[in-house]
Write an enzyme that holds these catalytic residues in place. Structure first.
Site, PDB file in Angstrom:
ATOM      1  N   THR A   1       0.846  -1.196   0.000  1.00  0.00           N
ATOM      2  CA  THR A   1       0.000   0.000   0.000  1.00  0.00           C
ATOM      3  C   THR A   1       0.875   1.237   0.000  1.00  0.00           C
ATOM      4  O   THR A   1       1.980   1.219   0.537  1.00  0.00           O
ATOM      5  CB  THR A   1      -0.947   0.041   1.226  1.00  0.00           C
ATOM      6  OG1 THR A   1      -1.776   1.205   1.133  1.00  0.00           O
ATOM      7  CG2 THR A   1      -0.191   0.094   2.551  1.00  0.00           C
TER       8      THR A   1
ATOM      9  N   LYS B   1      -3.626   3.738   6.229  1.00  0.00           N
ATOM     10  CA  LYS B   1      -3.964   2.308   6.332  1.00  0.00           C
ATOM     11  C   LYS B   1      -2.827   1.569   7.035  1.00  0.00           C
ATOM     12  O   LYS B   1      -3.054   0.718   7.890  1.00  0.00           O
ATOM     13  CB  LYS B   1      -4.105   1.693   4.925  1.00  0.00           C
ATOM     14  CG  LYS B   1      -5.389   2.001   4.201  1.00  0.00           C
ATOM     15  CD  LYS B   1      -5.421   1.205   2.908  1.00  0.00           C
ATOM     16  CE  LYS B   1      -6.607   1.609   2.053  1.00  0.00           C
ATOM     17  NZ  LYS B   1      -6.661   0.887   0.780  1.00  0.00           N
TER      18      LYS B   1
ATOM     19  N   GLY C   1      -8.365  10.317   4.641  1.00  0.00           N
ATOM     20  CA  GLY C   1      -9.466  10.108   3.706  1.00  0.00           C
ATOM     21  C   GLY C   1     -10.800  10.652   4.209  1.00  0.00           C
ATOM     22  O   GLY C   1     -10.918  11.824   4.583  1.00  0.00           O
ATOM     23  N   PHE C   2     -11.808   9.781   4.240  1.00  0.00           N
ATOM     24  CA  PHE C   2     -13.161  10.189   4.632  1.00  0.00           C
ATOM     25  C   PHE C   2     -13.348  10.255   6.154  1.00  0.00           C
ATOM     26  O   PHE C   2     -14.461  10.534   6.622  1.00  0.00           O
ATOM     27  CB  PHE C   2     -14.190   9.200   4.057  1.00  0.00           C
ATOM     28  CG  PHE C   2     -14.180   9.101   2.556  1.00  0.00           C
ATOM     29  CD1 PHE C   2     -14.702  10.119   1.768  1.00  0.00           C
ATOM     30  CD2 PHE C   2     -13.655   7.988   1.910  1.00  0.00           C
ATOM     31  CE1 PHE C   2     -14.701  10.031   0.375  1.00  0.00           C
ATOM     32  CE2 PHE C   2     -13.640   7.883   0.520  1.00  0.00           C
ATOM     33  CZ  PHE C   2     -14.167   8.913  -0.245  1.00  0.00           C
ATOM     34  N   ASP C   3     -12.311   9.971   6.920  1.00  0.00           N
ATOM     35  CA  ASP C   3     -12.461   9.910   8.385  1.00  0.00           C
ATOM     36  C   ASP C   3     -13.160  11.130   9.004  1.00  0.00           C
ATOM     37  O   ASP C   3     -14.002  10.965   9.890  1.00  0.00           O
ATOM     38  CB  ASP C   3     -11.102   9.693   9.067  1.00  0.00           C
ATOM     39  CG  ASP C   3     -10.650   8.237   9.016  1.00  0.00           C
ATOM     40  OD1 ASP C   3     -11.474   7.372   8.653  1.00  0.00           O
ATOM     41  OD2 ASP C   3      -9.486   7.966   9.339  1.00  0.00           O
TER      42      ASP C   3
ATOM     43  N   HIS D   1     -14.319  -0.967   9.763  1.00  0.00           N
ATOM     44  CA  HIS D   1     -14.304  -1.925   8.655  1.00  0.00           C
ATOM     45  C   HIS D   1     -12.950  -2.625   8.559  1.00  0.00           C
ATOM     46  O   HIS D   1     -12.860  -3.827   8.447  1.00  0.00           O
ATOM     47  CB  HIS D   1     -14.639  -1.178   7.353  1.00  0.00           C
ATOM     48  CG  HIS D   1     -13.819   0.067   7.148  1.00  0.00           C
ATOM     49  ND1 HIS D   1     -13.668   1.019   8.118  1.00  0.00           N
ATOM     50  CD2 HIS D   1     -13.054   0.491   6.096  1.00  0.00           C
ATOM     51  CE1 HIS D   1     -12.873   1.982   7.674  1.00  0.00           C
ATOM     52  NE2 HIS D   1     -12.485   1.678   6.451  1.00  0.00           N
ATOM     53  N   ARG D   2     -11.863  -1.829   8.639  1.00  0.00           N
ATOM     54  CA  ARG D   2     -10.527  -2.432   8.483  1.00  0.00           C
ATOM     55  C   ARG D   2     -10.147  -3.259   9.710  1.00  0.00           C
ATOM     56  O   ARG D   2      -9.624  -4.368   9.573  1.00  0.00           O
ATOM     57  CB  ARG D   2      -9.487  -1.327   8.234  1.00  0.00           C
ATOM     58  CG  ARG D   2      -8.067  -1.853   8.033  1.00  0.00           C
ATOM     59  CD  ARG D   2      -7.162  -0.816   7.406  1.00  0.00           C
ATOM     60  NE  ARG D   2      -7.689  -0.381   6.123  1.00  0.00           N
ATOM     61  CZ  ARG D   2      -8.326   0.794   5.927  1.00  0.00           C
ATOM     62  NH1 ARG D   2      -8.455   1.657   6.913  1.00  0.00           N
ATOM     63  NH2 ARG D   2      -8.815   1.097   4.745  1.00  0.00           N
TER      64      ARG D   2
ATOM     65  N   ASP E   1      -8.600  -3.068  -0.260  1.00  0.00           N
ATOM     66  CA  ASP E   1      -9.393  -2.089  -1.003  1.00  0.00           C
ATOM     67  C   ASP E   1     -10.610  -1.757  -0.153  1.00  0.00           C
ATOM     68  O   ASP E   1     -11.297  -2.644   0.358  1.00  0.00           O
ATOM     69  CB  ASP E   1      -9.820  -2.639  -2.365  1.00  0.00           C
ATOM     70  CG  ASP E   1     -10.295  -1.517  -3.275  1.00  0.00           C
ATOM     71  OD1 ASP E   1      -9.654  -0.453  -3.283  1.00  0.00           O
ATOM     72  OD2 ASP E   1     -11.324  -1.683  -3.947  1.00  0.00           O
TER      73      ASP E   1
ATOM     74  N   ASN F   1      -0.694   3.958   1.113  1.00  0.00           N
ATOM     75  CA  ASN F   1      -1.517   4.756   2.028  1.00  0.00           C
ATOM     76  C   ASN F   1      -0.975   4.626   3.469  1.00  0.00           C
ATOM     77  O   ASN F   1      -1.115   3.582   4.111  1.00  0.00           O
ATOM     78  CB  ASN F   1      -2.964   4.257   1.929  1.00  0.00           C
ATOM     79  CG  ASN F   1      -3.914   5.083   2.763  1.00  0.00           C
ATOM     80  OD1 ASN F   1      -3.592   5.498   3.868  1.00  0.00           O
ATOM     81  ND2 ASN F   1      -5.100   5.316   2.230  1.00  0.00           N
TER      82      ASN F   1
HETATM   83  P1  IMP Z   1      -8.609   2.526  -1.423  1.00  0.00           P
HETATM   84  O1  IMP Z   1      -8.880   1.323  -0.608  1.00  0.00           O
HETATM   85  O2  IMP Z   1      -7.200   2.991  -1.255  1.00  0.00           O
HETATM   86  O3  IMP Z   1      -9.036   2.384  -2.856  1.00  0.00           O
HETATM   87  O4  IMP Z   1      -9.477   3.660  -0.740  1.00  0.00           O
HETATM   88  C1  IMP Z   1     -10.490   4.379  -1.389  1.00  0.00           C
HETATM   89  C2  IMP Z   1     -10.599   5.747  -0.763  1.00  0.00           C
HETATM   90  O5  IMP Z   1     -11.180   5.592   0.519  1.00  0.00           O
HETATM   91  C3  IMP Z   1      -9.263   6.462  -0.579  1.00  0.00           C
HETATM   92  O6  IMP Z   1      -9.450   7.836  -0.867  1.00  0.00           O
HETATM   93  C4  IMP Z   1      -8.961   6.267   0.889  1.00  0.00           C
HETATM   94  O7  IMP Z   1      -8.248   7.351   1.431  1.00  0.00           O
HETATM   95  C5  IMP Z   1     -10.356   6.177   1.488  1.00  0.00           C
HETATM   96  N1  IMP Z   1     -10.334   5.296   2.663  1.00  0.00           N
HETATM   97  C6  IMP Z   1     -10.024   3.977   2.696  1.00  0.00           C
HETATM   98  N2  IMP Z   1     -10.094   3.522   3.948  1.00  0.00           N
HETATM   99  C7  IMP Z   1     -10.441   4.572   4.712  1.00  0.00           C
HETATM  100  C8  IMP Z   1     -10.636   4.733   6.110  1.00  0.00           C
HETATM  101  O8  IMP Z   1     -10.484   3.818   6.919  1.00  0.00           O
HETATM  102  N3  IMP Z   1     -10.973   5.962   6.515  1.00  0.00           N
HETATM  103  C9  IMP Z   1     -11.141   7.018   5.651  1.00  0.00           C
HETATM  104  N4  IMP Z   1     -10.965   6.930   4.363  1.00  0.00           N
HETATM  105  C10 IMP Z   1     -10.605   5.709   3.879  1.00  0.00           C
END
Ligand code: IMP
Length: 185
Positions: A7, A12, A141-143, A167-168, A64, A9
């Protein structure tokens, strides 16, 4: 045991490190880029990602995730990464302007490939609501706009608390159970 999380990110990664280090699992981040295909489900995206990455690495996990908003028929869902880049949290809040039912599900699918063994996925969801304004300075992200309890945003709670309900965090717990069942842990 050592697990490589592919990743880029950092948010994450921090969550994987917290959840797994308490179990004595060493977590290593690896930033190999791969394409997240457009598909109907997170699981399809993850399985395709595993296929791409198998040429590069023997053992790894990928993740994802997506935010599925009820009144928007599940949008941004599998398009969450693109929507975060283009609209951001302010754009989501605009789409939700005047919407009373603010229910949403944060979903996470983890894909795991260990050596020559068949890859597998585990998924989990965290129900909550889209807040009316962004709150909090933590997380990513959306936190700031998502709340599991209707009051505090994910950006206001620490990583340990987020992992206990998110979720994670729940998907990681399932991953650990599968690995234990397979005697990998
Ligand atoms: P992806 O899993 O990296 O494709 O995530 C999709 C989008 O959702 C990205 O913009 C991430 O920053 C956001 N995202 C994924 N997981 C979280 C989370 O746990 N909290 C907030 N945003 C998330």
């Amino acid at each position: 045991m050592r697990l490589t999380v592919i990743t880029s990110n950092e948010g994450k990664m921090k969550e994987y490190a917290q959840a797994l280090s308490v179990l004595g699992i060493e977590v290593v981040q690896c930033r190999i880029p791969y394409t997240e295909i457009q598909a109907d489900t997170l699981e399809e995206v993850v399985l395709n990602g595993i296929e791409q990455l198998t040429a590069e690495r023997d053992s790894f996990i990928i993740d994802d995730s997506g935010l599925f908003i009820k009144k928007l028929n599940g949008f941004p869902g599998v398009y969450s990464a693109y929507v975060m880049k283009t609209l951001g949290n302010e754009g989501i809040l605009k789409l939700m302007d005047g919407v009373e039912n603010r229910e949403a599900n944060f979903c996470c699918c983890i894909g795991c490939k260990l050596g020559g063994k068949e890859p597998f996925t585990v998924s989990a969801a965290c129900p909550g609501v889209i807040l009316r304004h962004p709150i909090g300075k933590g997380g990513f992200g959306f936190d700031p706009i998502f709340s599991h309890d209707g009051t505090r945003s994910f950006a206001e709670i620490d990583t340990t608390e987020k992992n206990s309900i998110s979720h994670r965090g729940l998907a990681i717990a399932k991953l650990v159970e599968v690995l234990k069942g397979r005697r990998e842990l």
